[in-house]
Design a protein around this motif. Structure first.
Motif, PDB file in Angstrom:
ATOM      1  N   ALA A  19       4.466 -10.625 -26.596  1.00  0.00           N
ATOM      2  CA  ALA A  19       4.003 -11.676 -27.497  1.00  0.00           C
ATOM      3  C   ALA A  19       3.668 -12.945 -26.724  1.00  0.00           C
ATOM      4  O   ALA A  19       2.624 -13.581 -26.955  1.00  0.00           O
ATOM      5  CB  ALA A  19       5.069 -11.957 -28.560  1.00  0.00           C
ATOM      6  N   PHE A  20       4.537 -13.317 -25.789  1.00  0.00           N
ATOM      7  CA  PHE A  20       4.285 -14.515 -24.982  1.00  0.00           C
ATOM      8  C   PHE A  20       3.021 -14.342 -24.150  1.00  0.00           C
ATOM      9  O   PHE A  20       2.195 -15.261 -24.041  1.00  0.00           O
ATOM     10  CB  PHE A  20       5.494 -14.756 -24.071  1.00  0.00           C
ATOM     11  CG  PHE A  20       5.463 -16.083 -23.367  1.00  0.00           C
ATOM     12  CD1 PHE A  20       5.974 -17.218 -23.958  1.00  0.00           C
ATOM     13  CD2 PHE A  20       4.908 -16.194 -22.091  1.00  0.00           C
ATOM     14  CE1 PHE A  20       5.945 -18.431 -23.310  1.00  0.00           C
ATOM     15  CE2 PHE A  20       4.873 -17.405 -21.435  1.00  0.00           C
ATOM     16  CZ  PHE A  20       5.391 -18.537 -22.043  1.00  0.00           C
ATOM     17  N   THR A  21       2.851 -13.148 -23.566  1.00  0.00           N
ATOM     18  CA  THR A  21       1.656 -12.892 -22.762  1.00  0.00           C
ATOM     19  C   THR A  21       0.400 -12.897 -23.613  1.00  0.00           C
ATOM     20  O   THR A  21      -0.658 -13.390 -23.191  1.00  0.00           O
ATOM     21  CB  THR A  21       1.806 -11.538 -22.042  1.00  0.00           C
ATOM     22  OG1 THR A  21       3.002 -11.541 -21.271  1.00  0.00           O
ATOM     23  CG2 THR A  21       0.625 -11.285 -21.123  1.00  0.00           C
ATOM     24  N   ALA A  22       0.488 -12.356 -24.832  1.00  0.00           N
ATOM     25  CA  ALA A  22      -0.675 -12.359 -25.725  1.00  0.00           C
ATOM     26  C   ALA A  22      -1.093 -13.780 -26.082  1.00  0.00           C
ATOM     27  O   ALA A  22      -2.283 -14.108 -26.111  1.00  0.00           O
ATOM     28  CB  ALA A  22      -0.358 -11.566 -26.991  1.00  0.00           C
ATOM     29  N   VAL A  23      -0.107 -14.637 -26.331  1.00  0.00           N
ATOM     30  CA  VAL A  23      -0.428 -16.041 -26.625  1.00  0.00           C
ATOM     31  C   VAL A  23      -1.069 -16.702 -25.409  1.00  0.00           C
ATOM     32  O   VAL A  23      -2.060 -17.435 -25.532  1.00  0.00           O
ATOM     33  CB  VAL A  23       0.848 -16.783 -27.060  1.00  0.00           C
ATOM     34  CG1 VAL A  23       0.578 -18.280 -27.180  1.00  0.00           C
ATOM     35  CG2 VAL A  23       1.351 -16.241 -28.384  1.00  0.00           C
ATOM     36  N   ALA A  24      -0.501 -16.442 -24.225  1.00  0.00           N
ATOM     37  CA  ALA A  24      -1.080 -17.015 -23.014  1.00  0.00           C
ATOM     38  C   ALA A  24      -2.491 -16.494 -22.775  1.00  0.00           C
ATOM     39  O   ALA A  24      -3.393 -17.249 -22.377  1.00  0.00           O
ATOM     40  CB  ALA A  24      -0.185 -16.694 -21.812  1.00  0.00           C
ATOM     41  N   LEU A  25      -2.715 -15.192 -23.016  1.00  0.00           N
ATOM     42  CA  LEU A  25      -4.054 -14.623 -22.846  1.00  0.00           C
ATOM     43  C   LEU A  25      -5.043 -15.245 -23.823  1.00  0.00           C
ATOM     44  O   LEU A  25      -6.175 -15.573 -23.454  1.00  0.00           O
ATOM     45  CB  LEU A  25      -3.982 -13.110 -23.038  1.00  0.00           C
ATOM     46  CG  LEU A  25      -5.310 -12.344 -22.948  1.00  0.00           C
ATOM     47  CD1 LEU A  25      -5.938 -12.533 -21.575  1.00  0.00           C
ATOM     48  CD2 LEU A  25      -5.100 -10.870 -23.250  1.00  0.00           C
ATOM     49  N   LEU A  26      -4.613 -15.408 -25.074  1.00  0.00           N
ATOM     50  CA  LEU A  26      -5.501 -16.023 -26.064  1.00  0.00           C
ATOM     51  C   LEU A  26      -5.844 -17.448 -25.671  1.00  0.00           C
ATOM     52  O   LEU A  26      -7.007 -17.864 -25.749  1.00  0.00           O
ATOM     53  CB  LEU A  26      -4.825 -15.995 -27.438  1.00  0.00           C
ATOM     54  CG  LEU A  26      -5.620 -16.627 -28.595  1.00  0.00           C
ATOM     55  CD1 LEU A  26      -6.942 -15.903 -28.792  1.00  0.00           C
ATOM     56  CD2 LEU A  26      -4.796 -16.606 -29.872  1.00  0.00           C
ATOM     57  N   ALA A  27      -4.840 -18.205 -25.221  1.00  0.00           N
ATOM     58  CA  ALA A  27      -5.105 -19.581 -24.793  1.00  0.00           C
ATOM     59  C   ALA A  27      -6.037 -19.611 -23.588  1.00  0.00           C
ATOM     60  O   ALA A  27      -6.957 -20.444 -23.520  1.00  0.00           O
ATOM     61  CB  ALA A  27      -3.784 -20.284 -24.469  1.00  0.00           C
TER      62      ALA A  27
END
Length: 481
Positions: A19-27
């Motif tokens: 989840a943290f990586t997905a947020v970072a990827l989206l950002a």
């Protein structure tokens, strides 16, 4: 503490990191996309303004306010040479028709074709357009000079030409591709760093959860003194404090229950022992009275004997509960032991025995007699003949042992009784207010089997009737089968 193999990819730690990586990827994707759009717009606008400014500036400098007559062709060639002298650009000049039409540059004069609509718009003002041809981007510019003087009678002799310029934007496209690759590399590094930081953060967050899990497992295994260390003032610390409070309450409750259970066992054992002495005297006197007495005296003797059996069973149960029951092992011939049990109780003619005569095992003969007497007695009382005792050697889990099967041809055990048939005070005919049995015989039989390291199981036979299977290990030094 690492995740178990099958749960590493599905555990909470991995989900938090994902989840943290997905947020970072989206950002990162949003930031890179915005950067790409802005950079592309600025770069193309700068290139566009540079070309347009150069074209209009050249026209302003090269075209005088008053042209000499009949120099339009030469002047157009001169403008095309100046504007096309910049690397990556090609230019063409065409005369302006006096009838209001448009003229197009010769085919091949520019890198991209010029449409009539584009030329028509270039007559009124300076225009530009980005065109991709053969995978290469170009900027097409069209312009003409309007601030010049003409004669009233011969305007065609001094009208300046229109110019068209095509500028190659390959360099800008290469810069844009390089910028795109840089963004992709930066995004990949950012996502990798985010994933690493996420795993570290998740590990720090889940470490107290794992400690709580380990403490809960230890508590469930019976270690009631288990506690977890409380650190900080966050939600996990509150959870740890709640766990410790629950563990303390559970420890107090279990301690109280154990004390109450021990007290009740001591009470049963004390009462049973206190009853044994007067019962012994009562049994002796009631037997004497029953020999020459009436029905009432015989009833008293029967009930006294029943009460004596109940007291003996309670004493035996109290030994098991207190852990005082012990084995006195000896070499036992199974056939002789089974025959002795039946002969001592007068059941020899009512029960068939089948098994090898030479089968021996290292057992406690008294406790084996108790088990066989309970099983055969139940079969005779609640089943129908023929009642059989079959025995023979049997292995379980690689251990040599003896299997004894007691079966009858009666109605069998009710389905609701099978799961609890070995529980204390459970009777086959529970609806009866009175019964000769105490409801402890089968429970004592199973305890004796477990004391030997064996098992006692109950089932119904395929043709009806109850089947009890006793398995006992033969022990060291047992003779041949």
């Amino acid at each position: 503490m690492s995740e178990p193999g099958g749960r590493w990819f599905t555990g909470l730690r991995m989900r938090m990191a994902a989840a943290f990586t997905a947020v970072a990827l989206l950002a990162a994707v949003l930031a890179s996309g915005l950067s790409y759009v802005l950079f592309r717009r600025v770069m193309l606008q700068r290139s566009q303004e540079a070309v347009v400014t150069d074209v209009t500036g050249t026209l302003a400098r090269q075209v005088p306010a008053e042209l000499p007559p009949d120099v339009t062709g030469l002047f157009g060639k001169h403008l095309a040479e100046i504007l096309g002298s910049v690397p990556g650009r090609r230019a063409a000049a065409v005369p302006v028709p006096l009838d209001g039409g448009v003229s197009l540059p010769p085919r091949g004069a520019l890198d991209v074709p010029v449409t009539r609509e584009f030329a028509r718009r270039a007559l009124r003002r300076t225009v530009f357009q980005r065109i991709v041809r053969g995978g290469t981007p170009y900027l097409l510019v069209g312009a003409r000079v309007t601030g010049y003087a003409t004669t009233a009678d011969e305007p065609w002799r001094m009208t300046p030409p229109m110019v068209f310029v095509s500028a190659d934007l390959s360099r800008e496209a290469a810069d844009l591709r390089l910028f795109t690759r840089t963004l992709l590399i930066a995004d990949a590094l950012a996502v990798a760093a985010a994933a690493g930081f996420a795993l570290l953060a998740a590990r720090g967050v889940l470490r107290p959860v794992r400690r709580l899990g380990a403490a809960a497992r230890a508590l469930g295994a019976g270690d009631l003194e288990t506690r977890v260390q409380v650190k900080g003032d966050d939600e996990l610390a509150d959870l740890a404090r709640t766990f410790n409070g629950t563990a303390e309450a559970l420890e107090r409750m279990v301690t109280d229950l154990r004390a109450m259970e021990a007290a009740s066992r001591r009470f049963v054992a004390d009462v049973s022992h206190e009853l044994r002495t007067p019962l012994t005297s009562m049994l002796a006197m009631s037997d004497v009275l029953a020999e020459d007495g009436d029905d009432a005296a015989r009833l008293v003797a029967t009930e006294t004997r029943r009460l004596g059996r109940l007291v003996e069973h309670l004493i035996e149960v109290s030994r098991f509960d207190s852990g005082a029951a012990a084995l006195v092992l000896d070499e036992v011939n199974v056939a002789d032991a089974a025959g002795g049990t039946l002969d001592a109780r007068g059941w020899t003619d009512r029960v068939t025995v089948d098994g090898p005569a030479g089968l021996t095992a290292r057992l406690d003969p008294r406790r084996l007699d108790v088990v066989l007497a309970n099983l055969v007695g139940n079969a005779l009382e609640h089943g129908r003949p023929p009642v059989s005792v079959r025995f023979g050697p049997a292995e379980r889990a690689g251990a040599a042992g003896v299997e004894i099967v007691v079966a009858d041809e009666g109605p069998g055990l009710p389905g609701d009784l099978l799961p609890v048939v070995f529980d204390r005070f459970v009777k086959a005919e529970a609806a009866r207010s009175r019964s000769d049995g105490s409801g402890l015989g089968l429970s004592i039989a199973r305890e004796n089997a477990a004391l030997h390291g064996g098992t006692l199981e109950a089932a119904n036979g395929p043709g009806g009737g109850a089947v009890f299977t006793l398995w006992l290990p033969r022990g060291e030094g047992a003779g041949p089968s």
